[in-house]
Motif scaffolding. Structure first.
Motif, mmCIF file in Angstrom:
data_model
loop_
_atom_site.group_PDB
_atom_site.id
_atom_site.type_symbol
_atom_site.label_atom_id
_atom_site.label_comp_id
_atom_site.label_asym_id
_atom_site.label_seq_id
_atom_site.Cartn_x
_atom_site.Cartn_y
_atom_site.Cartn_z
ATOM 1 N N UNK A 10 3.740 38.331 17.874
ATOM 2 C CA UNK A 10 2.827 37.272 18.294
ATOM 3 C C UNK A 10 1.592 37.247 17.394
ATOM 4 N N UNK A 11 1.119 38.426 17.029
ATOM 5 C CA UNK A 11 -0.030 38.500 16.133
ATOM 6 C C UNK A 11 0.316 37.922 14.763
ATOM 7 N N UNK A 12 1.498 38.226 14.257
ATOM 8 C CA UNK A 12 1.916 37.723 12.949
ATOM 9 C C UNK A 12 1.938 36.195 12.938
ATOM 10 N N UNK A 13 2.357 35.614 14.053
ATOM 11 C CA UNK A 13 2.374 34.154 14.157
ATOM 12 C C UNK A 13 0.962 33.573 14.064
ATOM 13 N N UNK A 14 -0.037 34.403 14.352
ATOM 14 C CA UNK A 14 -1.426 33.955 14.339
ATOM 15 C C UNK A 14 -2.194 34.513 13.139
ATOM 16 N N UNK A 15 -1.462 35.067 12.162
ATOM 17 C CA UNK A 15 -2.089 35.519 10.932
ATOM 18 C C UNK A 15 -2.721 36.892 10.995
ATOM 19 N N UNK A 16 -2.294 37.718 11.929
ATOM 20 C CA UNK A 16 -2.821 39.068 12.054
ATOM 21 C C UNK A 16 -1.641 40.024 12.218
ATOM 22 N N UNK A 17 -1.909 41.305 12.138
ATOM 23 C CA UNK A 17 -0.858 42.312 12.345
ATOM 24 C C UNK A 17 -1.482 43.552 12.968
ATOM 25 N N UNK A 18 -0.619 44.375 13.532
ATOM 26 C CA UNK A 18 -1.073 45.686 13.985
ATOM 27 C C UNK A 18 -1.140 46.550 12.736
#
Length: 112
Positions: free
Chosen positions: A70-78
């Motif tokens: 979900x984060x990747x879809x929003x341009x972020x990552x863990x």
């Protein structure tokens, strides 16, 4: 259900990244919810063996795998700080309920 364990009752999950503008605040809140539910499950289920502990922590880890997508879809990552904060909190939860297990094993199915 409130967490009653005194070691966790006032614990701020994901403290190291709360307020970090590099991560969407609503997704940090989702991560905090995953950890809160993990602690609640420890309290409710009171695992009696390591296999049960790993079922609980691995389910939480898999929820973080989904959160990472979900984060990747929003341009972020863990990434490193987020990852280490999750691992530290999972380990702290296990220890609070009497389980001193390897943090890497507690989060073994992680994809982040």
């Amino acid at each position: 259900m409130p967490i009653t364990n005194p070691k966790l009752a006032d614990h701020i999950f994901l403290r190291a990244i709360v307020g970090d503008t590099g991560f969407p605040a609503d997704l940090i809140a989702k991560g905090q919810g995953i950890l809160r539910r993990l602690a609640e499950r420890f309290e409710a289920e009171q695992p009696k063996d390591e296999a049960h502990v790993f079922r609980l922590t691995h389910a939480a880890t898999e929820a973080f795998n989904d959160l990472d997508e979900e984060m990747a879809e929003r341009g972020s990552v863990i990434e490193s700080v987020f990852r280490e904060t999750i691992i530290d909190d999972v380990e702290a939860i296990a220890r609070a309920y009497g389980w001193a297990l390897d943090a890497e094993e507690l989060t073994a199915p992680r994809e982040w």
